[in-house]
Design an enzyme around this catalytic site. Structure first.
Site, PDB file in Angstrom:
ATOM      1  N   SER A 225     -13.873  53.921 -25.548  1.00  0.00           N
ATOM      2  CA  SER A 225     -13.653  52.679 -25.629  1.00  0.00           C
ATOM      3  C   SER A 225     -12.850  52.198 -27.006  1.00  0.00           C
ATOM      4  CB  SER A 225     -14.811  51.853 -25.409  1.00  0.00           C
ATOM      5  OG  SER A 225     -15.477  51.944 -24.106  1.00  0.00           O
TER       6      SER A 225
ATOM      7  N   GLU B   3       0.908  -1.301   0.034  1.00  0.00           N
ATOM      8  CA  GLU B   3       0.008   0.120   0.024  1.00  0.00           C
ATOM      9  C   GLU B   3       1.003   1.157  -0.173  1.00  0.00           C
ATOM     10  OE1 GLU B   3      -4.132  -0.903   2.398  1.00  0.00           O
ATOM     11  OE2 GLU B   3      -2.301  -1.158   3.555  1.00  0.00           O
TER      12      GLU B   3
ATOM     13  N   LYS C  82     -23.809  56.150 -22.664  1.00  0.00           N
ATOM     14  CA  LYS C  82     -23.990  57.420 -23.497  1.00  0.00           C
ATOM     15  C   LYS C  82     -25.034  58.597 -22.644  1.00  0.00           C
ATOM     16  CE  LYS C  82     -23.836  54.518 -27.421  1.00  0.00           C
ATOM     17  NZ  LYS C  82     -23.852  53.202 -26.795  1.00  0.00           N
TER      18      LYS C  82
ATOM     19  N   GLU D 292     -19.549  44.697 -17.061  1.00  0.00           N
ATOM     20  CA  GLU D 292     -20.450  45.239 -18.298  1.00  0.00           C
ATOM     21  C   GLU D 292     -21.686  44.572 -18.151  1.00  0.00           C
ATOM     22  OE1 GLU D 292     -19.376  45.338 -22.919  1.00  0.00           O
ATOM     23  OE2 GLU D 292     -18.940  43.569 -22.054  1.00  0.00           O
TER      24      GLU D 292
ATOM     25  N   HIS E 145     -25.995  38.565 -24.625  1.00  0.00           N
ATOM     26  CA  HIS E 145     -25.275  38.951 -25.804  1.00  0.00           C
ATOM     27  C   HIS E 145     -26.047  38.860 -27.018  1.00  0.00           C
ATOM     28  CE1 HIS E 145     -21.522  38.646 -28.188  1.00  0.00           C
ATOM     29  NE2 HIS E 145     -21.167  39.707 -27.426  1.00  0.00           N
TER      30      HIS E 145
ATOM     31  N   TYR F 160       6.963  18.039 -18.301  1.00  0.00           N
ATOM     32  CA  TYR F 160       7.855  17.891 -19.562  1.00  0.00           C
ATOM     33  C   TYR F 160       7.213  16.532 -20.597  1.00  0.00           C
ATOM     34  CZ  TYR F 160      11.456  17.138 -22.960  1.00  0.00           C
ATOM     35  OH  TYR F 160      12.124  16.810 -24.207  1.00  0.00           O
ATOM     36  N   ASP F 161       6.925  16.960 -21.839  1.00  0.00           N
ATOM     37  CA  ASP F 161       6.617  15.882 -22.650  1.00  0.00           C
ATOM     38  C   ASP F 161       7.611  16.135 -23.931  1.00  0.00           C
ATOM     39  OD1 ASP F 161       5.469  14.134 -24.639  1.00  0.00           O
ATOM     40  OD2 ASP F 161       3.656  14.036 -23.276  1.00  0.00           O
TER      41      ASP F 161
ATOM     42  N   ARG G  37     -11.251  52.514 -21.893  1.00  0.00           N
ATOM     43  CA  ARG G  37     -11.675  51.223 -21.784  1.00  0.00           C
ATOM     44  C   ARG G  37     -11.158  50.274 -22.863  1.00  0.00           C
ATOM     45  NH1 ARG G  37     -16.155  47.793 -22.943  1.00  0.00           N
ATOM     46  NH2 ARG G  37     -16.306  46.277 -21.545  1.00  0.00           N
TER      47      ARG G  37
ATOM     48  N   ASP H  11     -24.821  44.028 -21.166  1.00  0.00           N
ATOM     49  CA  ASP H  11     -25.508  44.350 -22.491  1.00  0.00           C
ATOM     50  C   ASP H  11     -27.103  44.276 -22.422  1.00  0.00           C
ATOM     51  OD1 ASP H  11     -23.062  44.268 -23.241  1.00  0.00           O
ATOM     52  OD2 ASP H  11     -23.269  42.770 -24.662  1.00  0.00           O
TER      53      ASP H  11
ATOM     54  N   ASP I 262       8.484   1.770  11.044  1.00  0.00           N
ATOM     55  CA  ASP I 262       7.597   0.651  11.728  1.00  0.00           C
ATOM     56  C   ASP I 262       8.409   0.388  12.906  1.00  0.00           C
ATOM     57  OD1 ASP I 262       5.820  -1.525  12.326  1.00  0.00           O
ATOM     58  OD2 ASP I 262       7.108  -2.818  10.794  1.00  0.00           O
TER      59      ASP I 262
ATOM     60  N   SER J 231       6.754  -0.757  15.709  1.00  0.00           N
ATOM     61  CA  SER J 231       6.244  -1.795  16.383  1.00  0.00           C
ATOM     62  C   SER J 231       6.627  -3.112  15.718  1.00  0.00           C
ATOM     63  CB  SER J 231       4.805  -1.521  16.463  1.00  0.00           C
ATOM     64  OG  SER J 231       4.329  -1.670  14.940  1.00  0.00           O
TER      65      SER J 231
ATOM     66  N   HIS K 142     -15.297  41.964 -19.004  1.00  0.00           N
ATOM     67  CA  HIS K 142     -15.951  42.035 -20.295  1.00  0.00           C
ATOM     68  C   HIS K 142     -17.294  40.941 -20.132  1.00  0.00           C
ATOM     69  CE1 HIS K 142     -16.460  40.995 -24.624  1.00  0.00           C
ATOM     70  NE2 HIS K 142     -16.615  42.402 -24.692  1.00  0.00           N
ATOM     71  N   ASN K 143     -18.416  41.191 -20.714  1.00  0.00           N
ATOM     72  CA  ASN K 143     -19.254  40.212 -21.023  1.00  0.00           C
ATOM     73  C   ASN K 143     -19.484  39.762 -19.488  1.00  0.00           C
ATOM     74  OD1 ASN K 143     -19.616  40.882 -23.501  1.00  0.00           O
ATOM     75  ND2 ASN K 143     -18.834  39.106 -24.340  1.00  0.00           N
TER      76      ASN K 143
ATOM     77  N   GLU L 270     -23.731  48.773 -22.208  1.00  0.00           N
ATOM     78  CA  GLU L 270     -24.091  48.842 -23.577  1.00  0.00           C
ATOM     79  C   GLU L 270     -25.446  48.733 -23.979  1.00  0.00           C
ATOM     80  OE1 GLU L 270     -23.020  45.634 -27.374  1.00  0.00           O
ATOM     81  OE2 GLU L 270     -21.643  46.181 -25.840  1.00  0.00           O
TER      82      GLU L 270
END
Length: 767
Positions: free
Chosen positions: A526, A159, A436, A336, A351, A712-713, A553, A338, A184, A186, A306-307, A385
């Site tokens: 923006s 184990e 605006k 933000e 969106h 690493y590969d 922005r 919309d 160990d 014991s 954003h969004n 927006e």
């Protein structure tokens, strides 16, 4: 081996006992997806697993350390949609760290819900309050429970071998057996309780730390107060109040009460200090607000999303108020939204002209009112927006004022026309609308009627804010045609909504010269990422000067339909304040973002360097010597070792990482650089590198330092293991641990790197 949590703190708690007995609850994903699951707290006191039936294997599980908080009642969109079907007192939501989806649950009774709510909250509190030693002890316990296959509380050598593979250790069998026999005591042929702790300590012996300890210890067994002071001054570059600091650190980290009383630090206490926040590479003083917060808003980098409403991509992804909650909890200060006309007469957020789901604007504002100032007291900017009709714009204004109340800024702070933007300090606790506005702020303050701009001006502004690049697909062409029709139909802006715009009036950008001649400090423009890059390339210094007096922005261009992100560093290099990224998308770009805003108490505002706050500055990112530096700062990093690096997710069973460390400087073009160590074969547990690297940095005030660990590969791309990013100005010198973060930005304890940092400040004389 009993869990630290269970043995130390969980006994005699009725809630936790009932959680260990288990309960059937409904797991909810939508109005139509509500399924019974059997939930149970495991004996380790750290793991909750659940399955579809009371018998059989667990279907899924999560650790208490993954849980951020537990929300009570209908506090998610899914549970709110079921409010008429299930009472609030039976519902709760488990919120996880990072970007993992929440878990919505419905208990069989209010009593049962309270059992799990209170029990989970207590467990989360215990985990949060664990000291360094308890965290390590818990980690040892977790591994023991994973490896104890037959659950008899003991581990045989087979184990243990399996455990070593799980822990990223490829150890010689003879050496592993010698450690096993040593532990160990014991002589039972198995390890249990303290024997396993002995085995773990032998396994994790830090020879590289012992060597440093013995350099400063006369007898090699302890550090006296004076010896520890020498270490702090000579290696850690601690110069102020070092005697008092040394006594504080001994009192905080020395486990022996006898040694503590004699102001002595043992090797265990020394290691505990090095692994603690006090021994971290990040300057703890920068974990609190330490910068001047009384400068104009335009003098700060401002954490911006954003969004914000999106949880996934921007074509078919889910819209959710959870996006706002997560952004605000991370210290984001510019969100933000919309806004589009809703079919029921109230505005919605999504969106537009895509298949993303929709949420009521009212819910977004309610969420903002609740969460805006939990992570930071400094102002939140709501970037609107606006695609709504006059009628629904009026409703937007009514909802904003009605829900936010005095938090919504609707006039200047002193009732006068501003000659410069107010400071974050002056705007504490305020929510500012960006959008605006008809006419000028002076008109509102003078009580004169607003002037409605010509339709041509409004169209120019919208085109600027929604600029997209590249060839249009058929879907995009249809969508853009819809927008053009919509612009023609829209004649003006709601006066009621317009009057809510104070310090962040959106205006179209023509040129820096035009802005200087015609615009006010409270007006802002923006830019798409591509427009910003062109301006940086062509007129970098002009952009820096512009951002010294007016806000900018930046947002991703429209072709990033997968909600990917651009590199924000180039925009920060010219002082752009609101560099908006898709917070829902993990990756190197968000690592840099989190790194920059990790300083100044994570309040979402970072003061720009002084040479970027002068409207007549000569600074340009392409010419860093323009700020007067004759010599660069020299940063020397020795990568010494790694500790308990995590496995790569979804890797083959038994595979072990081959780790390498890459150091990256992100800053002005002349400072950007990368160097990396060699890779270590088959050792993610305690790899040793001992390699040194040197960087020269001309503008350290803008530089971020990023450490990346990869597997690493040689046959394919390296796999990500962990990373940590921080401002170069927040780096502490000396022997430091770097506590790694996952790709999602969450901690992966106890994974760390051990390094030595030396910073040589530039001399004022030429070489």
């Amino acid at each position: 081996m009993t869990s630290v949590l269970y043995s130390a703190r969980l006994q005699l708690d009725e809630n936790l006992e009932r959680m260990q007995e288990g309960a059937m609850m409904r797991k909810v994903k939508s109005r139509n997806w509500k399924k019974q699951r059997y939930f149970m707290l495991k004996e380790d006191g750290m793991t909750i697993w659940y399955k579809s039936k009371m018998s059989g294997k667990a279907k899924s599980a999560f650790s208490v350390s993954d849980v951020e908080t537990v929300r009570e009642g209908h506090q998610s969109e899914v549970l709110q949609s079921l409010a008429e079907e299930f009472p609030s007192e039976c519902c709760f939501t488990v919120v996880f760290h990072g970007r993992r989806s929440n878990l919505d649950l419905i208990a069989g009774s209010a009593e049962e819900a309270q059992c799990w709510i209170q029990g989970l909250r207590r467990l989360v509190e215990i985990v949060m309050n664990m000291d360094q030693r308890e965290k390590i002890d818990q980690w040892i316990c977790d591994w023991f429970l994973k490896a104890d296959k037959d659950k008899d509380g003991r581990m045989n050598f087979k184990e243990v071998q399996h455990l070593l593979r799980m822990m990223n250790v490829d150890m010689n069998e003879d050496h592993a057996f010698r450690l096993f026999q040593m532990a160990d005591k014991s002589e039972s042929g198995t390890l249990e309780g303290e024997e396993f702790v002995l085995f773990y300590k032998a396994l994790t012996q830090r020879d590289e730390v012992l060597e440093i300890f013995q350099q400063y210890s006369e007898d090699g067994k302890k550090l006296t107060l004076l010896e520890f002071v020498d270490f702090l001054q000579q290696e850690q570059m601690e110069v102020d109040g070092t005697d008092e600091l040394a006594m504080e650190l001994i009192d905080r980290y020395e486990p022996s009460e006898t040694a503590k009383a004699r102001h002595i630090l043992s090797i265990d206490g020394f290691l505990m200090y090095l692994c603690s926040p006090d021994g971290s590479i990040f300057n703890l003083e920068h974990r609190k607000v330490f910068q001047n917060m009384s400068q104009p808003l335009c003098h700060y980098f401002i954490s911006s999303s954003h969004n914000t409403y999106l949880m996934e991509d921007q074509l078919r992804g889910q819209s959710s108020v959870e996006g706002y909650i997560r952004a605000l909890k991370r210290g984001c200060r510019c969100l933000e939204v919309d806004c589009w006309d809703g079919s029921n007469g109230e505005p919605i957020v999504y969106h537009g002209h895509t298949f993303t789901s929709k949420i009521p604007f009212r819910d977004v504002v309610t969420t903002l009112e609740k969460y805006a100032f939990r992570a930071s007291d400094y102002p939140v900017i709501l970037s609107i927006e606006n695609h709504c009709s006059i009628q629904q714009q009026d409703i937007m204004a009514q909802q904003l004022k009605g829900i936010l109340g005095e938090k919504l800024l609707t006039t200047t702070i002193d009732g006068r026309v501003p000659v410069q933007l107010p400071s974050p300090e002056e705007l504490k606790g305020k929510i500012i609308l960006k959008g605006k506005k008809t006419g000028y702020l002076e008109d509102c303050l003078n009580g004169q009627p607003d002037e409605v701009p010509e339709q041509e001006d409004l169209e120019e502004e919208e085109e600027e804010e929604e600029e997209e690049e590249g060839p249009e697909t058929e879907e995009e062409a249809l969508r853009n045609e819809d927008k053009r029709k919509e612009k023609k139909a829209k004649q003006s802006i709601s006066t009621e909504l317009s009057n809510c715009i104070v310090y962040c009036k959106s205006v179209p950008f023509c040129s820096f010269q035009h802005s200087r001649r015609h615009y006010k400090p409270y007006e802002m423009s923006s830019f798409t990422e591509s427009k910003a890059r062109k301006l940086i390339r062509d007129t970098g210094n002009d952009f820096v000067r512009h951002n010294a007096w007016q806000l900018s922005r930046i947002f991703p261009h429209g072709l990033r339909t997968d909600s990917s992100n651009y590199n924000p560093q180039a925009m920060w290099n010219v002082g752009c304040q609101m560099v908006a990224l898709n917070f829902q998308t993990a990756g190197a770009e968000m690592d840099l973002y989190d790194g920059l805003f990790s300083q100044n108490g994570g309040c979402g505002y970072v003061l720009k360097p002084s040479f970027m706050r002068d409207p007549e500055t000569n600074f340009s990112p392409e010419n860093p010597q323009s700020i007067g530096n004759k010599n660069p700062l020299t940063l020397t990093i020795k990568v010494i070792s790694g500790q308990q690096l995590p496995k790569v997710p979804n890797s083959k069973e038994g595979s072990i990482v081959d780790p390498l460390v890459r150091m990256e400087i992100h800053g002005v073009p002349g400072d950007s650089a990368k160097q990396e160590t060699k890779y270590i074969d088959n050792n993610g547990f305690n790899p040793q590198w001992g390699e040194s690297f040197r960087f020269q940095v001309w503008v350290p005030e803008l530089a971020l330092l990023r450490f990346v660990v990869e597997d690493y590969d040689k046959a394919s791309r390296n796999d990500f293991v962990g990373q940590y990013t921080l401002p170069l100005t927040s780096v502490k010198s000396g022997y430091r641990h770097i506590h790694l973060l996952s790709k999602d930005g969450t901690r992966v304890p106890p994974a760390s790197l051990f390094v030595h940092i030396h910073i040589q400040e530039p001399s004022s004389e030429t070489d």
